[in-house]
Design a protein around this motif. Structure first.
Motif, PDB file in Angstrom:
ATOM      1  N   MET A 163      -7.001 -81.970  46.266  1.00 56.90           N
ATOM      2  CA  MET A 163      -7.414 -82.599  47.599  1.00 56.90           C
ATOM      3  C   MET A 163      -7.305 -84.127  47.429  1.00 56.90           C
ATOM      4  O   MET A 163      -7.735 -84.791  48.211  1.00 56.90           O
ATOM      5  N   ARG A 186     -12.174 -78.950  52.230  1.00 65.13           N
ATOM      6  CA  ARG A 186     -12.484 -80.381  52.289  1.00 65.13           C
ATOM      7  C   ARG A 186     -13.946 -80.490  51.603  1.00 65.13           C
ATOM      8  O   ARG A 186     -14.310 -81.788  51.258  1.00 65.13           O
ATOM      9  N   ASP A 232     -11.267 -73.845  54.601  1.00 66.50           N
ATOM     10  CA  ASP A 232     -10.936 -75.211  54.489  1.00 66.50           C
ATOM     11  C   ASP A 232     -11.503 -75.864  53.177  1.00 66.50           C
ATOM     12  O   ASP A 232     -12.672 -75.277  52.822  1.00 66.50           O
ATOM     13  N   ARG A 292      -4.628 -88.099  55.495  1.00 68.08           N
ATOM     14  CA  ARG A 292      -5.280 -86.678  55.313  1.00 68.08           C
ATOM     15  C   ARG A 292      -4.413 -85.946  54.448  1.00 68.08           C
ATOM     16  O   ARG A 292      -5.108 -84.882  53.862  1.00 68.08           O
TER      17      ARG A 292
END
Ligand SMILES: Cc1cc2nc3c(=O)[nH]c(=O)nc-3n(C[C@H](O)[C@H](O)[C@H](O)COP(=O)(O)OP(=O)(O)OC[C@H]3O[C@@H](n4cnc5c(N)ncnc54)[C@H](O)[C@@H]3O)c2cc1C
Length: 291
Positions: free
Chosen positions: A74, A54, A52, A108
């Motif tokens: 991102m 994030r 991930d 998202r």
């Protein structure tokens, strides 16, 4: 449907993410999850490890400078829409993002995920190609910048090596006087485009188009530049006769597939109409962004 089982890691540095990806043959990056999660649910992918991204805050930056725009991988669609500077720094990008999916998905989904996913009907791979973006990556062998023209190889296929992470999308600077138009047609707003066109050109002192760029989505196995249409536009005033010529040239230059949504002939005609409308928008005789 339940997702297949996988391990999950959430690194806090880019080098950690690169090492994880390089150290696991069955690892996959997770950005916004808006394409990957459906792929897992449909069993179209079954990675053993999800890495991930994030927590990699450096990948969320938007930099606007005289020599161009840098979007971290991102950066989400909603970040692009919320950044008022981009409306003048790159209006074509913002116009295209308004057609990407729905509100919840735009909260998202990320630009890096979309470029890596490489859906032939996706807006931003088309913008990257049309605007000659550079895709900056980092992998175990180091960093490189891949020109968008060499990046998209086919449906969901790119020039990325398995251990490479997209870190930035670099767009050349956008002159304020540049003319542009974006048009796409989708059955429902937010769906992927059945056909779409992104066009920009600059003008000489007599108002004639120069350096025209015409990119299309949804009509081939990857986004496509239409060099014959660009040749029609360069050196011409964008009037009714030129627009009609460009529309015909666009329909002739593409060779779309036939699928459950439309015949090849329908898509070819639709694409011609998208080019016509985008050109009208660029020339200022219709809205620059519609669909
Ligand atoms: C109902 C629905 C409608 C949609 N409509 C549209 C639409 O109209 N237009 C459109 O363009 N998109 C559409 N999308 C897709 C959406 O825009 C996704 O957000 C986007 O394609 C992928 O971004 P993501 O951040 O969610 O990536 P993820 O789903 O997390 O990842 C997608 C792929 O990219 C890889 N990846 C992610 N980040 C990186 C990175 N930094 N480096 C290398 N590889 C990476 C992942 O491993 C995965 O293979 C839609 C999605 C849904 C669910």
């Amino acid at each position: 449907m339940k997702l297949p089982p996988f391990d999950y890691v959430c690194p806090t540095t880019l080098s950690e993410a690169v090492a994880l990806l390089a150290g696991h043959d069955d690892a996959k990056l997770l950005a916004g999850g808006q394409s990957l999660m459906p792929m897992l649910a449909f069993r179209l992918a079954a990675p053993g490890l999800l890495v991930d991204l994030r927590k990699l805050e450096d990948l969320r930056r938007i930099k606007i400078a005289d020599d161009g725009i840098v979007l971290g991988a991102m950066v989400r669609w909603c970040d692009i829409q919320a950044d008022a500077r981009l409306r003048t720094a790159h209006p074509l990008l913002v116009a295209a993002v308004e057609h990407v999916a729905h509100y919840q998905i735009r909260n998202r989904g990320t630009i890096g995920g979309s470029i890596a996913h490489a859906d032939p009907a996706a807006e931003i791979p088309g913008i990257a190609l049309t605007c000659e973006a550079g895709i900056a990556t980092v992998g175990k062998s180091g960093a490189r910048v891949i020109p968008a023209s060499k990046f998209f190889l086919g449906p969901l296929m790119t020039a990325l090596e398995p251990d490479e992470i997209i870190v930035e999308i670099r767009l050349p600077a956008w002159p304020a006087a540049r003319r542009w138009g974006f048009q796409e047609f989708a059955r429902r707003r937010g769906d992927f485009a059945m056909a779409g066109a992104a066009i920009w050109y600059d003008q000489d002192g007599q108002g004639r188009a120069r350096d025209a760029h015409v990119g299309v989505i949804g009509v081939a196995d990857r986004p496509q530049r239409l060099s014959k249409v660009e040749a029609v536009l360069n050196g011409c005033t964008i009037d009714e006769a030129t627009i009609a010529q460009a529309e015909a040239a666009a329909s002739a230059e593409v060779d779309p597939p036939e699928d459950i949504h439309a015949s090849a002939a329908y898509r070819r005609a639709l694409l011609g109409t998208m080019v016509e409308r985008a050109l009208r928008g660029a020339a200022g005789v219709a809205p620059a962004n519609e669909g």
